[in-house]
Enzyme design. Structure first.
Site, PDB file in Angstrom:
ATOM      1  N   HIS A 184      46.479 -13.939 -40.680  1.00 49.72           N
ATOM      2  CA  HIS A 184      45.654 -14.821 -40.929  1.00 49.72           C
ATOM      3  C   HIS A 184      45.916 -16.511 -41.310  1.00 49.72           C
ATOM      4  O   HIS A 184      46.097 -16.804 -42.398  1.00 49.72           O
ATOM      5  CB  HIS A 184      44.747 -14.460 -42.194  1.00 49.72           C
ATOM      6  CG  HIS A 184      43.761 -13.237 -41.856  1.00 49.72           C
ATOM      7  ND1 HIS A 184      42.705 -13.404 -41.482  1.00 49.72           N
ATOM      8  CD2 HIS A 184      44.068 -12.047 -41.945  1.00 49.72           C
ATOM      9  CE1 HIS A 184      42.027 -12.044 -41.266  1.00 49.72           C
ATOM     10  NE2 HIS A 184      42.951 -11.256 -41.684  1.00 49.72           N
ATOM     11  N   CYS A 217      43.213 -11.175 -36.454  1.00 51.82           N
ATOM     12  CA  CYS A 217      42.874  -9.977 -37.212  1.00 51.82           C
ATOM     13  C   CYS A 217      41.940  -8.930 -36.070  1.00 51.82           C
ATOM     14  O   CYS A 217      42.180  -8.466 -35.110  1.00 51.82           O
ATOM     15  CB  CYS A 217      42.512 -10.064 -38.555  1.00 51.82           C
ATOM     16  SG  CYS A 217      42.725  -8.586 -39.414  1.00 51.82           S
ATOM     17  N   GLU A 236      44.217 -19.011 -40.853  1.00 53.25           N
ATOM     18  CA  GLU A 236      43.045 -19.699 -41.408  1.00 53.25           C
ATOM     19  C   GLU A 236      43.158 -19.582 -42.972  1.00 53.25           C
ATOM     20  O   GLU A 236      42.598 -20.385 -43.669  1.00 53.25           O
ATOM     21  CB  GLU A 236      41.779 -19.455 -40.812  1.00 53.25           C
ATOM     22  CG  GLU A 236      41.179 -18.106 -41.481  1.00 53.25           C
ATOM     23  CD  GLU A 236      41.780 -16.799 -40.851  1.00 53.25           C
ATOM     24  OE1 GLU A 236      43.093 -16.682 -40.432  1.00 53.25           O
ATOM     25  OE2 GLU A 236      41.165 -15.882 -41.171  1.00 53.25           O
TER      26      GLU A 236
END
Lengths: 88, 229
Positions: free
Chosen positions: B201, B86, B203
């Site tokens: 994302h 990002c 994660e």
């Protein structure tokens, strides 16, 4: 010598400017039917001091390398000798 | 896999990335502040999501010129792995480690939702745990994720198979490209294959309890790459 620089950053002409398009639509809605090709950009002012050539060289480098991203933006600047206490 | 997560003022996904690598995968990890002029011994550098320096000037522009980025560039030049997520992707394009730029989303909205990604190249260090063409469900959260590159760069990215993740509709719903990215590009890798940037994302999608573990494969790919060369 003290100088004042005005730097204008806009999206490249080849890149669609959705913000400009939205502003244009709004202006049309408000009755300003003559408006076309709205582009929204950034205006940066800064002051420099030093010798004319050195100041211009530095300004060119910083506008190209930091203040704009040449992949997506066009940039131009105006450089003038600063007038003492011209603004309050 | 020794991992270093860089923290800029305004980073807000740093601890998420740190958590996935250290807690979920049990890998040694450290956090490094943006003013540092040296990195600890590291295999992987993660540039996390967030709003570094308040997105002032341009997203990622100031972070790309912070002291620690000189070390990140040296790490990349040595062939070290770099993952930009990002805002981290924006930092990578601003620093010249990846081509292109990330423009304002076409519809001007900040988008925070799950999207479908297709794995376009499962041969990279960042995607080897996936199968070619696999569809992943991973969240995005950005206002400036509209990938742009000039036509020559774009065709080079495609011909060199450097588009690793692409937005697709299909599967659960047909939303497709959320932000106007050229060629629906969500993530690209550099020529050497050691630097990847992506807007979604992974994660935030690495544990089933959070709704999806589809993103964990990015980190598992890296662990596996380092273990097996």
């Amino acid at each position: 010598m003290n100088y004042k620089a005005k730097i204008y950053v806009t999206l490249k002409k080849s890149i669609l400017d959705p913000q400009g398009r939205t502003v244009e639509r709004s202006l049309h809605n408000a009755g300003f039917s003559s408006v076309q090709n709205v582009r929204v950009g950034k205006f940066i002012e800064l002051e420099l001091s030093g010798e004319s050539f050195e100041v211009k060289t530095q300004l060119e480098a910083m506008t190209r390398d930091i203040l704009s991203n040449p992949i997506m933006e066009s940039v131009r600047f105006e450089l003038e000798e600063a007038v003492m206490s011209s603004e309050f | 896999m020794k991992t270093t997560v860089i923290q800029f003022p305004g980073s807000n996904c740093d601890m998420d990335a740190f958590h996935v690598v250290s807690s979920v995968l049990g890998q040694p990890s450290s956090l490094v502040w943006h003013t540092e002029t040296a990195l600890p011994p590291t295999d992987l550098v993660i540039l996390p999501g967030g709003f570094s320096y308040g997105d002032h000037l341009r997203s990622g522009a100031i972070a790309a010129r912070s002291p620690v980025m000189l070390e990140v560039k040296k790490h990349a030049q040595r062939g070290g792995l770099v993952l930009g997520i990002c805002n981290g992707f924006q930092v990578l394009t601003e620093s010249g480690l990846l081509e292109g730029a990330l423009l304002r989303n076409e519809n001007l909205h900040f988008l925070c939702k799950d999207v479908n990604l297709r794995v376009e190249n499962s041969q990279t260090a960042f995607s080897s745990a996936y199968s070619q063409g696999q569809i992943l469900r991973i969240p995005i959260a950005h206002g400036e994720g509209n990938f742009y590159a000039d036509p020559e760069t774009l065709s080079r990215l495609e011909s060199e198979n450097r588009v690793v993740f692409r937005y697709v509709g299909a599967v659960q719903d047909a939303e497709g490209n959320p932000n106007g990215s050229l060629n629906d590009i969500a993530g690209i890798v550099n020529t050497r294959g050691n630097v990847l940037g992506l807007m979604p994302h992974p994660e935030r999608a690495s544990e089933e309890i959070l709704g999806s573990s589809d993103g964990l494969g990015v980190f598992e790919s890296l662990v596996s790459t380092l273990a097996h060369g």
